[in-house]
Design a protein around this motif. Sequence first.
Motif, PDB file in Angstrom:
ATOM      1  N   VAL A 103      -4.604  31.863  27.701  1.00 46.45           N
ATOM      2  CA  VAL A 103      -4.932  33.296  27.302  1.00 46.45           C
ATOM      3  C   VAL A 103      -3.581  33.977  27.319  1.00 46.45           C
ATOM      4  O   VAL A 103      -2.731  33.920  28.073  1.00 46.45           O
ATOM      5  CB  VAL A 103      -5.624  33.995  28.393  1.00 46.45           C
ATOM      6  N   ALA A 104      -3.305  34.327  25.915  1.00 48.31           N
ATOM      7  CA  ALA A 104      -1.954  34.797  25.590  1.00 48.31           C
ATOM      8  C   ALA A 104      -1.916  36.318  25.948  1.00 48.31           C
ATOM      9  O   ALA A 104      -1.759  37.213  25.237  1.00 48.31           O
ATOM     10  CB  ALA A 104      -1.785  34.792  23.961  1.00 48.31           C
ATOM     11  N   ASP A 105      -1.850  36.505  27.185  1.00 48.75           N
ATOM     12  CA  ASP A 105      -2.018  37.992  27.807  1.00 48.75           C
ATOM     13  C   ASP A 105      -0.596  38.680  27.777  1.00 48.75           C
ATOM     14  O   ASP A 105      -0.556  39.926  27.514  1.00 48.75           O
ATOM     15  CB  ASP A 105      -2.159  38.162  29.329  1.00 48.75           C
ATOM     16  N   LEU A 106       0.480  38.176  27.681  1.00 49.22           N
ATOM     17  CA  LEU A 106       1.951  38.891  27.296  1.00 49.22           C
ATOM     18  C   LEU A 106       1.840  38.987  25.712  1.00 49.22           C
ATOM     19  O   LEU A 106       2.559  40.216  25.541  1.00 49.22           O
ATOM     20  CB  LEU A 106       3.279  37.691  27.455  1.00 49.22           C
ATOM     21  N   HIS A 107       1.494  38.188  24.845  1.00 44.98           N
ATOM     22  CA  HIS A 107       1.214  38.541  23.667  1.00 44.98           C
ATOM     23  C   HIS A 107       0.470  40.186  23.399  1.00 44.98           C
ATOM     24  O   HIS A 107       0.828  40.766  22.426  1.00 44.98           O
ATOM     25  CB  HIS A 107       0.786  37.603  22.729  1.00 44.98           C
ATOM     26  N   ALA A 108      -0.626  40.030  24.094  1.00 40.41           N
ATOM     27  CA  ALA A 108      -1.450  41.303  24.128  1.00 40.41           C
ATOM     28  C   ALA A 108      -0.701  42.500  24.376  1.00 40.41           C
ATOM     29  O   ALA A 108      -1.173  43.453  23.940  1.00 40.41           O
ATOM     30  CB  ALA A 108      -2.773  40.903  24.894  1.00 40.41           C
ATOM     31  N   LEU A 109       0.279  42.479  25.250  1.00 40.37           N
ATOM     32  CA  LEU A 109       1.142  43.624  25.673  1.00 40.37           C
ATOM     33  C   LEU A 109       1.674  44.339  24.200  1.00 40.37           C
ATOM     34  O   LEU A 109       2.167  45.464  24.357  1.00 40.37           O
ATOM     35  CB  LEU A 109       1.972  43.430  26.630  1.00 40.37           C
ATOM     36  N   THR A 110       1.874  43.649  23.297  1.00 43.41           N
ATOM     37  CA  THR A 110       2.418  44.323  22.223  1.00 43.41           C
ATOM     38  C   THR A 110       1.555  45.340  21.485  1.00 43.41           C
ATOM     39  O   THR A 110       2.178  46.143  20.774  1.00 43.41           O
ATOM     40  CB  THR A 110       2.780  43.021  20.982  1.00 43.41           C
ATOM     41  N   VAL A 111       0.214  45.122  21.921  1.00 46.28           N
ATOM     42  CA  VAL A 111      -0.578  46.528  21.525  1.00 46.28           C
ATOM     43  C   VAL A 111      -0.996  47.174  22.735  1.00 46.28           C
ATOM     44  O   VAL A 111      -1.566  46.520  23.570  1.00 46.28           O
ATOM     45  CB  VAL A 111      -1.848  46.003  20.851  1.00 46.28           C
ATOM     46  N   PRO A 112      -0.564  48.377  22.966  1.00 46.70           N
ATOM     47  CA  PRO A 112      -0.820  49.011  24.397  1.00 46.70           C
ATOM     48  C   PRO A 112      -2.301  49.133  24.585  1.00 46.70           C
ATOM     49  O   PRO A 112      -3.049  49.416  23.700  1.00 46.70           O
ATOM     50  CB  PRO A 112      -0.333  50.684  23.839  1.00 46.70           C
ATOM     51  N   THR A 113      -2.557  48.673  25.824  1.00 51.23           N
ATOM     52  CA  THR A 113      -4.056  48.581  26.175  1.00 51.23           C
ATOM     53  C   THR A 113      -4.186  48.940  27.578  1.00 51.23           C
ATOM     54  O   THR A 113      -3.197  48.698  28.469  1.00 51.23           O
ATOM     55  CB  THR A 113      -4.360  46.978  25.968  1.00 51.23           C
ATOM     56  N   ASP A 114      -5.166  49.534  28.015  1.00 56.58           N
ATOM     57  CA  ASP A 114      -5.568  50.348  29.312  1.00 56.58           C
ATOM     58  C   ASP A 114      -5.264  48.857  30.296  1.00 56.58           C
ATOM     59  O   ASP A 114      -6.183  47.638  29.877  1.00 56.58           O
ATOM     60  CB  ASP A 114      -6.777  50.981  29.248  1.00 56.58           C
ATOM     61  N   PRO A 115      -4.821  48.933  31.145  1.00 54.05           N
ATOM     62  CA  PRO A 115      -4.639  47.665  32.129  1.00 54.05           C
ATOM     63  C   PRO A 115      -5.929  47.010  32.541  1.00 54.05           C
ATOM     64  O   PRO A 115      -6.096  45.926  32.580  1.00 54.05           O
ATOM     65  CB  PRO A 115      -3.640  48.424  33.294  1.00 54.05           C
ATOM     66  N   ALA A 116      -6.879  47.938  32.883  1.00 57.76           N
ATOM     67  CA  ALA A 116      -8.175  47.534  33.637  1.00 57.76           C
ATOM     68  C   ALA A 116      -8.817  46.787  32.467  1.00 57.76           C
ATOM     69  O   ALA A 116      -9.467  45.623  32.590  1.00 57.76           O
ATOM     70  CB  ALA A 116      -9.000  48.729  34.115  1.00 57.76           C
ATOM     71  N   VAL A 117      -8.654  47.104  31.373  1.00 57.97           N
ATOM     72  CA  VAL A 117      -9.505  46.296  29.995  1.00 57.97           C
ATOM     73  C   VAL A 117      -8.717  45.200  29.933  1.00 57.97           C
ATOM     74  O   VAL A 117      -9.599  44.032  29.512  1.00 57.97           O
ATOM     75  CB  VAL A 117      -9.192  47.473  28.808  1.00 57.97           C
ATOM     76  N   LEU A 118      -7.464  45.116  29.837  1.00 58.57           N
ATOM     77  CA  LEU A 118      -6.713  43.905  29.667  1.00 58.57           C
ATOM     78  C   LEU A 118      -7.207  42.804  30.513  1.00 58.57           C
ATOM     79  O   LEU A 118      -7.222  41.821  30.210  1.00 58.57           O
ATOM     80  CB  LEU A 118      -5.108  44.110  29.715  1.00 58.57           C
ATOM     81  N   ARG A 119      -7.089  43.339  31.752  1.00 56.91           N
ATOM     82  CA  ARG A 119      -7.615  42.248  32.956  1.00 56.91           C
ATOM     83  C   ARG A 119      -9.061  41.902  32.607  1.00 56.91           C
ATOM     84  O   ARG A 119      -9.192  40.363  32.817  1.00 56.91           O
ATOM     85  CB  ARG A 119      -7.583  42.960  34.230  1.00 56.91           C
ATOM     86  N   GLN A 120      -9.752  42.617  32.399  1.00 59.13           N
ATOM     87  CA  GLN A 120     -11.247  42.266  32.095  1.00 59.13           C
ATOM     88  C   GLN A 120     -11.255  41.289  30.518  1.00 59.13           C
ATOM     89  O   GLN A 120     -12.073  40.264  30.905  1.00 59.13           O
ATOM     90  CB  GLN A 120     -12.235  43.529  31.814  1.00 59.13           C
ATOM     91  N   ARG A 121     -10.617  41.722  29.803  1.00 60.42           N
ATOM     92  CA  ARG A 121     -10.542  40.901  28.704  1.00 60.42           C
ATOM     93  C   ARG A 121      -9.940  39.487  28.801  1.00 60.42           C
ATOM     94  O   ARG A 121     -10.306  38.578  28.158  1.00 60.42           O
ATOM     95  CB  ARG A 121      -9.842  41.391  27.456  1.00 60.42           C
ATOM     96  N   THR A 122      -8.924  39.447  29.754  1.00 61.85           N
ATOM     97  CA  THR A 122      -8.247  38.214  29.991  1.00 61.85           C
ATOM     98  C   THR A 122      -9.143  37.165  30.724  1.00 61.85           C
ATOM     99  O   THR A 122      -9.234  36.187  30.093  1.00 61.85           O
ATOM    100  CB  THR A 122      -7.056  38.483  30.820  1.00 61.85           C
ATOM    101  N   ARG A 123      -9.932  37.739  31.665  1.00 61.97           N
ATOM    102  CA  ARG A 123     -11.069  36.820  32.423  1.00 61.97           C
ATOM    103  C   ARG A 123     -12.070  36.367  31.177  1.00 61.97           C
ATOM    104  O   ARG A 123     -12.493  35.335  31.323  1.00 61.97           O
ATOM    105  CB  ARG A 123     -11.645  37.683  33.400  1.00 61.97           C
ATOM    106  N   VAL A 124     -12.498  37.295  30.522  1.00 61.05           N
ATOM    107  CA  VAL A 124     -13.555  36.798  29.597  1.00 61.05           C
ATOM    108  C   VAL A 124     -13.162  35.947  28.429  1.00 61.05           C
ATOM    109  O   VAL A 124     -13.814  34.927  28.162  1.00 61.05           O
ATOM    110  CB  VAL A 124     -14.243  38.366  28.901  1.00 61.05           C
ATOM    111  N   THR A 125     -11.842  36.137  28.064  1.00 60.16           N
ATOM    112  CA  THR A 125     -11.309  34.869  27.074  1.00 60.16           C
ATOM    113  C   THR A 125     -11.343  33.690  27.863  1.00 60.16           C
ATOM    114  O   THR A 125     -11.683  32.667  27.164  1.00 60.16           O
ATOM    115  CB  THR A 125      -9.878  35.497  26.480  1.00 60.16           C
ATOM    116  N   ALA A 126     -10.779  33.633  29.140  1.00 60.84           N
ATOM    117  CA  ALA A 126     -10.626  32.437  29.614  1.00 60.84           C
ATOM    118  C   ALA A 126     -12.190  31.689  29.878  1.00 60.84           C
ATOM    119  O   ALA A 126     -12.306  30.607  29.558  1.00 60.84           O
ATOM    120  CB  ALA A 126     -10.033  32.635  30.923  1.00 60.84           C
ATOM    121  N   ALA A 127     -13.198  32.702  30.343  1.00 61.10           N
ATOM    122  CA  ALA A 127     -14.444  32.192  30.308  1.00 61.10           C
ATOM    123  C   ALA A 127     -14.898  31.719  29.094  1.00 61.10           C
ATOM    124  O   ALA A 127     -15.753  30.793  29.094  1.00 61.10           O
ATOM    125  CB  ALA A 127     -15.250  33.142  30.887  1.00 61.10           C
TER     126      ALA A 127
END
Length: 343
Positions: A48-72
């Motif tokens: 899961v390219a979570d470092l790449h996702a930081l290029t677009v400002p995202t709420d931290p809680a949302v990023l954590r949730q999306r990271t888990r969902v993407t891996a799942a």
Amino acid sequence: MPAADPRVLPRILSGMQPTSDSLHLGNYIGALVNWVRLQDGFDAYYFVADLHALTVPTDPAVLRQRTRVTAAQFIAGGVDPERSAVFCQSHVTEHAELGWVMNCLTADGEARRMTQFKDKVAKGQNANVGLLTYPMLMAADILMYDAAYVPVGEDQRQHLEITRDLAERFNTRYAAETLVVPEPYIVKESAKIMDLQDPTSKMSKTGSSPKGLIDLMDAPARIAKNIRSAVTDAEAEVRYDPETKAGVSNLLVIHSTLSGTSIADLESRFAGQGYGALKGEVADVVVAAVEPFQTRLAELLADPAELDRLLALGADRARGVAQATMARVRSAVGLLPAVREVH
Ligand code: TYM
């Protein structure tokens, strides 16, 4: 060195960004289906390219949730985490380190010429420097694992080209054969799933209208509705011709990839029938693929501790390879080895 690797299977690597609440049908057909198939013949690394996702400002809680969902979703789609390494990019900190080395090999103008960067800036995205250097981090992701192939959709082709250039440049400038020059693995027909409402543009999270997109988490009724209202053309002939019949061709590709029926067979099966019959069957095929996926996803998300365990397992395995690559890279570029004081 890669040649000394005792493993028999060549490596492959690929990643997806956690920039949405769900993967969409383009991610699935263009990439994930191939990831699953390739597990048999390759030593596979999927992250899961979570470092790449930081290029677009995202709420931290949302990023954590999306990271888990993407891996799942990787796992729900058929990636076997006991066989293939499934991990978060940020858990293997070597990615950022090799990304820096890649930045220092890239000319400013070369980075600014990348199409995805230019498109995003043209669309008014407030570009940060991370967005500019995004392809260099992606090159680091790939080169870290000596990947022979990188299974992606067509939109990533240019990023793979610069990755190959950077690997060759590194090897020429510093030490021959330190980095493996990867090949793209792009399956021609399915590498670009189109927007259902605007079939000349690729399906994407930021497409023209929500009706053009199918998310893997969508309810079956919504999937069927979006497929039924897909834009086609004024003829009534089911024929694969992406140039002049982009909408119908897209539906044929979706059906063919998910059902395993060849496009030629579909053309003859639907000959003389209107588009309604084709759309009805495409909807059934997509729903049949998505329903078991959603059930498995719900199970995975209900047990976050198990998901974290699987991600830790994947990161451990990835780190082993990454540390070996970074040792070669550090030595090649002339960074002093960090000697630890022994007490
Ligand atoms: P991302 O997250 O945008 O997309 C994930 C994968 O889905 C493919 N894809 C499509 N394929 C067919 N039709 C479509 N409409 C469609 N839309 C997306 C993409 O080609 C991709 O394979 N930069 C990457 C993430 C990344 C990466 C990497 C990939 C970071 N590091 C290293 C490979 C190797 C990206 O943004 O993909």
